[in-house]
Enzyme design. Structure first.
Site, PDB file in Angstrom:
ATOM      1  N   LYS A 101      -5.123 -11.560  21.000  1.00  0.00           N
ATOM      2  CA  LYS A 101      -5.918 -11.045  19.890  1.00  0.00           C
ATOM      3  C   LYS A 101      -5.066 -11.037  18.624  1.00  0.00           C
ATOM      4  O   LYS A 101      -3.889 -10.669  18.662  1.00  0.00           O
ATOM      5  CB  LYS A 101      -6.382  -9.624  20.235  1.00  0.00           C
ATOM      6  CG  LYS A 101      -7.337  -8.972  19.247  1.00  0.00           C
ATOM      7  CD  LYS A 101      -7.776  -7.619  19.801  1.00  0.00           C
ATOM      8  CE  LYS A 101      -8.778  -6.913  18.895  1.00  0.00           C
ATOM      9  NZ  LYS A 101      -9.223  -5.623  19.478  1.00  0.00           N
ATOM     10  N   SER A 155     -13.105  -1.577  23.018  1.00  0.00           N
ATOM     11  CA  SER A 155     -13.023  -2.910  22.425  1.00  0.00           C
ATOM     12  C   SER A 155     -12.544  -4.009  23.351  1.00  0.00           C
ATOM     13  O   SER A 155     -12.535  -5.173  22.969  1.00  0.00           O
ATOM     14  CB  SER A 155     -12.114  -2.877  21.186  1.00  0.00           C
ATOM     15  OG  SER A 155     -12.719  -2.148  20.155  1.00  0.00           O
ATOM     16  N   SER A 171     -14.159  -4.901  19.513  1.00  0.00           N
ATOM     17  CA  SER A 171     -13.593  -5.808  18.528  1.00  0.00           C
ATOM     18  C   SER A 171     -12.882  -7.013  19.129  1.00  0.00           C
ATOM     19  O   SER A 171     -12.566  -7.962  18.439  1.00  0.00           O
ATOM     20  CB  SER A 171     -12.605  -5.040  17.643  1.00  0.00           C
ATOM     21  OG  SER A 171     -11.507  -4.570  18.405  1.00  0.00           O
TER      22      SER A 171
END
EC number: 6.3.5.7
Length: 501
Positions: free
Chosen positions: A80, A179, A155
């Site tokens: 990420k 997330s 996210s």
């Protein structure tokens, strides 16, 4: 040769050890897949092809020379774009950090590099991890591989979509209020939020420090467990890092999958997270998975956690309060974007205002304002202080629940993936309520996992498990058992039903 992008991470690792193929071949296959589909999916902000192939070639050379390598050496991974990577742009999906190339690496990234895992690239996310759709990115949205008109969750939506689109066998995400788990549910993959402090946060761009946790993502529970063992461990650079030696995740997952039984396991169904507010298709898929677990020997018990009724409200006071503190450093003078006002004097105040207006998106601004208000004089005790009291109640309710059940279960999210663009028409609070099932784990610091439970209206449904703090091994054992039981009953893994891009 089989399509290397469709094999699990553990199967890839075994094949490389057996000499069936090389890391270079595996890495190139995934890079080719990214090149073929990522224009449609948008899972990656940055693709690091040259670096990935260099790492793969080094692993191949060392393996040919007879060196003893890490079990996952040569298996590619995606990180990420919130995780700091030396020499590779790290943006947090924000204009505020566009083009920033860090001079150091976060601990979890170093762990994957030390294990010899080629970095495929940095995945898309909601800006500074603030969102549940991966539409709040300065670099465009990510699409759900199951239906490219739908969101992949957030996210960590880019990390989940990369798995579901077969662009990566493993991904590293972060989970502040769900997330990792919510996008795993939306994409038919596996996402784990470890016990708070068991995986280092050093070199992970902070959103809310008391809630943030790095987590492994994969297409199977065993793959996630294998990656978790790479990521975990004490880190003196992180003051919240636990000193416990975190191991045994993969062995637990393999044992749970191999046993074919959930006999003696008590699954506590959280009353507040089922029924009203959950889409009928999601509830039906969850209930069916629960029946499968019961048929495999699990005991199903009813659990009451009354404080969960206030968990979302408490979270959305604690989290933005910490956001307002953590993001204060982005002032246009110390690092990151700098924008000077077009008119008027150039002062610290005007530069800060112009920089933040240009560098932050609407959701980030909303949370900074909310947090600043909650921490302001006269409101601190009424809002932030009260929220912390609710956090204590959530911890107490969970501790009591774990006296009755080995793990607590619920749907991971109350809905399946919704349409791209739909969030713009939604009231922010109604969108925040989508985190109702995942938030308690972050407030309490306990580990949580989402595994595929089935499909509703052609889209995946997630089955969430929560375990006591430091009992991640239990989570993997039972999670893998449920995964195996669901797959055996349905005849194939849930992800196998995903349409071709």
């Amino acid at each position: 040769m089989a399509d290397l992008t469709r094999l699990s991470a553990l199967d890839l690792a075994a094949g490389m050890r057996a000499g069936d193929y090389t890391s270079t071949e595996v890495t190139q296959a995934h890079l080719d897949r990214i090149g073929a589909v990522d224009e449609t999916i948008g899972a990656f902000i940055t693709v690091t092809a040259d670096a990935a192939l260099a790492t793969a070639a080094d692993v191949d050379r060392r393996r040919a020379a007879g060196e003893t390598l890490h079990p996952l050496a040569g298996v590619p991974v995606a990180h990420k774009d919130l995780i700091v990577t030396e020499g590779v742009a790290t943006t947090a999906a924000s204009k505020m950090l566009e083009g920033w190339v860090p001079p150091y690496s976060g601990t979890v990234y170093r762990h994957t590099q030390e294990a010899g895992m080629p970095l495929l690239g940095k995945t898309n996310l909601d800006e500074f991890a603030m969102g549940a759709t991966t539409e709040n990115s300065a670099f465009g949205p990510t699409a759900n591989p199951w239906d490219t008109t739908k969101v992949p969750g957030g996210s960590s939506g880019g990390a989940a979509a990369a798995l579901a689109a077969y662009e990566a066998p493993l991904s590293v995400g972060t989970d502040t209020g769900g997330s990792v788990r919510q996008p795993a549910a939306f994409t038919g993959t596996v996402g784990v939020k470890p016990t708070y402090g068991s995986v280092s946060r050093y070199g992970v761009i902070a959103m809310a420090s008391s809630l943030d946790q790095v987590g492994p993502m994969g297409r199977t529970v065993a793959d996630a467990a294998a990656l978790h063992e790479v990521l975990a461990g004490h880190d003196p650079h992180d003051s919240t890092s636990l000193t416990d030696q975190a191991t045994g995740f993969l062995a637990a997952a393999q044992a749970g999958a191999a046993s074919g039984s959930l006999a003696g396991k008590r699954l506590g169904v959280i009353r507040q997270l089922t029924g009203e507010g959950v889409e009928p298709g999601v509830q039906a898929a969850f209930d069916e998975a629960l029946k499968i677990a019961e048929a495999a020997g699990a005991e199903i018990v009813d659990i009451d956690c009354p404080s969960f009724a206030y968990a979302v409200e408490a979270y959305y006071l604690i989290m933005p309060s910490e956001v307002s503190s953590n993001l204060a450093r982005y002032d246009g003078m110390r690092f990151g974007l700098r924008v000077e006002p077009e008119e008027g004097p150039v002062t610290a105040e005007t530069v800060m205002a112009a920089t933040r207006a240009a560098g932050f998106g609407a959701e980030v601004k909303r949370r900074i304002i909310l947090g600043t208000y909650a921490l302001s004089a006269g409101y601190y005790d009424a809002y932030y202080g009260s929220a912390q009291k609710v956090r204590t109640l959530v911890q107490r309710d969970l501790a009591k629940a774990f006296e009755t059940a080995d793990v607590l279960v619920s749907p991971t999210a109350p809905t399946t993936a919704f349409d791209l663009g739909a969030a713009k028409e939604m009231d922010p609070m109604s969108l925040y309520l989508g985190d109702v099932a995942t938030i308690p784990a972050n407030l309490a610091g306990v580990p949580g996992m989402s595994v595929p439970a089935g499909v509703a209206d052609g889209l995946p449904v997630g089955f969430q498990l929560l375990a006591p703090a430091r009992e991640d091994v239990r989570l993997y054992e039972i999670g893998a058992g449920i995964e195996a039981a669901v797959n055996e009953t349905r005849g194939a893994g849930v992800l196998a039903a995903a349409p071709e891009l």
